[in-house]
Design an enzyme around this catalytic site. Sequence first.
Site, PDB file in Angstrom:
ATOM      1  N   HIS A  33       8.036  -7.573  -3.178  1.00 22.31           N
ATOM      2  CA  HIS A  33       6.979  -7.905  -3.964  1.00 22.31           C
ATOM      3  C   HIS A  33       7.197  -9.381  -4.625  1.00 22.31           C
ATOM      4  CE1 HIS A  33       4.598  -4.475  -3.216  1.00 22.31           C
ATOM      5  NE2 HIS A  33       5.837  -3.744  -3.325  1.00 22.31           N
TER       6      HIS A  33
ATOM      7  N   SER B  32     -23.388  -8.780 -26.055  1.00 22.58           N
ATOM      8  CA  SER B  32     -22.960  -7.866 -27.088  1.00 22.58           C
ATOM      9  C   SER B  32     -21.981  -8.646 -28.357  1.00 22.58           C
ATOM     10  CB  SER B  32     -21.939  -7.039 -26.385  1.00 22.58           C
ATOM     11  OG  SER B  32     -20.765  -7.902 -26.056  1.00 22.58           O
ATOM     12  N   GLY B  33     -21.578 -10.041 -27.863  1.00 28.10           N
ATOM     13  CA  GLY B  33     -20.756 -10.579 -28.903  1.00 28.10           C
ATOM     14  C   GLY B  33     -19.388 -10.812 -28.422  1.00 28.10           C
ATOM     15  N   GLY B  34     -19.208  -9.979 -27.332  1.00 30.61           N
ATOM     16  CA  GLY B  34     -17.736  -9.843 -26.654  1.00 30.61           C
ATOM     17  C   GLY B  34     -17.673 -11.288 -25.889  1.00 30.61           C
ATOM     18  N   VAL B  35     -16.545 -11.654 -25.410  1.00 32.36           N
ATOM     19  CA  VAL B  35     -16.326 -12.702 -24.560  1.00 32.36           C
ATOM     20  C   VAL B  35     -17.271 -12.923 -23.190  1.00 32.36           C
ATOM     21  CG1 VAL B  35     -14.417 -14.091 -23.381  1.00 32.36           C
ATOM     22  CG2 VAL B  35     -13.881 -12.939 -25.637  1.00 32.36           C
ATOM     23  N   ASP B  36     -17.138 -11.543 -22.609  1.00 27.42           N
ATOM     24  CA  ASP B  36     -17.775 -11.565 -21.341  1.00 27.42           C
ATOM     25  C   ASP B  36     -19.068 -12.000 -21.274  1.00 27.42           C
ATOM     26  OD1 ASP B  36     -14.849 -10.953 -20.568  1.00 27.42           O
ATOM     27  OD2 ASP B  36     -15.558  -9.317 -20.211  1.00 27.42           O
TER      28      ASP B  36
ATOM     29  N   GLU C  55       5.032 -10.938  -6.322  1.00 24.75           N
ATOM     30  CA  GLU C  55       3.854 -11.400  -7.232  1.00 24.75           C
ATOM     31  C   GLU C  55       4.439 -10.920  -8.539  1.00 24.75           C
ATOM     32  OE1 GLU C  55       3.907  -9.396  -4.611  1.00 24.75           O
ATOM     33  OE2 GLU C  55       2.866  -7.274  -5.102  1.00 24.75           O
TER      34      GLU C  55
ATOM     35  N   SER D 128     -21.062 -13.303 -23.836  1.00 20.83           N
ATOM     36  CA  SER D 128     -21.231 -14.475 -24.354  1.00 20.83           C
ATOM     37  C   SER D 128     -21.102 -15.625 -23.329  1.00 20.83           C
ATOM     38  CB  SER D 128     -20.333 -14.767 -25.624  1.00 20.83           C
ATOM     39  OG  SER D 128     -20.414 -13.711 -26.640  1.00 20.83           O
TER      40      SER D 128
ATOM     41  N   CYS E  26       5.271  -6.092   1.603  1.00 18.58           N
ATOM     42  CA  CYS E  26       5.611  -4.887   1.918  1.00 18.58           C
ATOM     43  C   CYS E  26       4.797  -4.038   2.925  1.00 18.58           C
ATOM     44  CB  CYS E  26       5.245  -3.951   0.262  1.00 18.58           C
ATOM     45  SG  CYS E  26       6.481  -2.843   0.258  1.00 18.58           S
ATOM     46  N   TYR E  27       3.755  -3.215   2.597  1.00 17.58           N
ATOM     47  CA  TYR E  27       2.984  -2.354   3.602  1.00 17.58           C
ATOM     48  C   TYR E  27       2.545  -3.475   4.501  1.00 17.58           C
ATOM     49  CZ  TYR E  27      -0.470   0.302   6.058  1.00 17.58           C
ATOM     50  OH  TYR E  27      -1.217   1.005   6.853  1.00 17.58           O
TER      51      TYR E  27
ATOM     52  N   LYS F   5      -9.932 -12.714 -16.797  1.00 23.31           N
ATOM     53  CA  LYS F   5     -10.315 -13.120 -18.052  1.00 23.31           C
ATOM     54  C   LYS F   5     -10.099 -14.325 -18.658  1.00 23.31           C
ATOM     55  CE  LYS F   5     -11.619 -10.772 -21.982  1.00 23.31           C
ATOM     56  NZ  LYS F   5     -12.667  -9.775 -21.947  1.00 23.31           N
TER      57      LYS F   5
ATOM     58  N   GLY G 298       0.861  -1.195  -0.037  1.00 29.20           N
ATOM     59  CA  GLY G 298      -0.064   0.085   0.112  1.00 29.20           C
ATOM     60  C   GLY G 298       0.916   1.169   0.106  1.00 29.20           C
TER      61      GLY G 298
END
Length: 511
Positions: A170, A224-228, A172, A230, A80-81, A367, A53
């Site tokens: 970090h 919408s036809g987008g991945v999400d 990650e 659909s 870290c923080y 995603k 943070g």
Amino acid sequence: MQKILILDFGGQYNRLIARRVRENHVYCEVHPWSMPLEEIRSYDPIGIIFTGGPQSVYDPTAPHVDPRIFSLGVPILGICYGCQLLAQELGGRVSPAQSDTAREYGKTTVRFDLSCPLFSGLPEESVVWMSHGDYIACLPEGFSLSAESAACPSAAVCDEARGFYGVQFHPEVNHTEYGRAILKNFLFLICKAAGDWTIEDFRRRSVEEIREKVDDGRVLLALSGGVDSSVAAALLSEAVGDRLICVFVDHGLLRENEAEEVVNAFADRSLRLIRVDAEERFLSWLSGISEPEQKRKIIGEEFIRVFEEEARKIGAVDFLAQGTIYPDVIESGAGSAAVIKSHHNVGGLPDIVEFREILEPLRMLFKDEVRELGLSLSLPESLVMRQPFPGPGLAIRIIGEVTREKLNILRRADAIFREEMLRNGLSRSCSQYFAALTNMHSVGVMGDARSYDCAVALRAVTTEDFMTADWARLPFDLLDRVSNRIVNEVPGVNRVFYDITGKPPATVEYE
Ligand code: XMP
């Protein structure tokens, strides 16, 4: 289900921590640092991670945790923080670095105490990513040092007996050589995770949850036809069948064959799919408009209007579903960055449709997990692996006024580019690639005759997060083939450019 809880103290890499945990097939969620203890208890984590943070733990306004969290008997990793917070809350002392050299930023070599389970199996020395101005000057009781750098004796601290671990660096980020191994050690050696969380698991649970919640109600989704959207549609239809009503607004600004592909993908499912052919409406509103923001606004507003009309015909529904995914959830409410482009998504819909509740079945997925889920729900790969496509569609890839003729030119040129990328096995080599239509006309010579036609721009970028992007170094041979095919096969085009601008200073899309 085993769960890790990530308490968010406002660090830059929090999303990445969640990604890293999920990569190990361990489920996790990111929650604000202020999550009440009762909620933490009922979340029932097998381990807790305090993120980094921006503040100093000794600032009067710095975020803290309920000290009872340390009596839950759950292992904690502070980053870290989070590491400094852990030390301070348990009776240690955190101080500003006393000299510039103790303030570490960037790649730093650290020596690990390999008897600490967090560093089990690592080499004695390796490079980590540091970013701190404070350090733990005095350890809390029960703690010992488990890693040191030249500038910081407390690069990592631990109290093995109580299961508390802190790292000043970090783990990650990719710059930390053994970061993944360190997080793995925390998950598997310390929290005893089984690593058995799978997307199939998620699918089964979600279907049950949706069924229970929706009962015999009706669900409306703007597809919408987008991945999400659909994948959300496929998941919801598995759960509630024909009580899911999808409205697919075809604004006429989609790529070649895209609308048919979307409709076909849902053809043999039991949901109700209403396709609204609204090309005429969108094109007439866009006629004469060339200012990019105005184009975006018109499309966004008209989209809502069309959806609203369809929703009125359907009547009241119980649930409005949205394809919100986890990065949207984590980032929502973040910052007040300048608006570069007004993004068009299906935002704003909740105000105009009568419904009881919002369903966001993908709100906990990243995603790539959404894509995995889509495949497991038997959606075609061409739809699930689709690259991002902006809500305003081809309208923002045509510089200036949008006309049917320009759309036809662009659709064909874009299809050729995509075909060649696929054929040459390059479609996964960049994050996004497409053709755009410039507003330039220039003189050319074709078949001994003079031409005065438009220029197509090809754009291909590589990026991790779309906030910044680099132009893709596509092979010249491929560009040559695409250019040849476009000028030969698409009437009205006599010149092809390849865009070699990064973001910044350019953006990915043209408008
Ligand atoms: P820019 O052009 O801002 O694009 O560099 C970054 C990413 O966002 C996508 N994009 C959009 N996506 N609605 C969307 O859903 C939009 O209005 C929109 N505008 C840009 C763009 O395709 C790229 O992936």
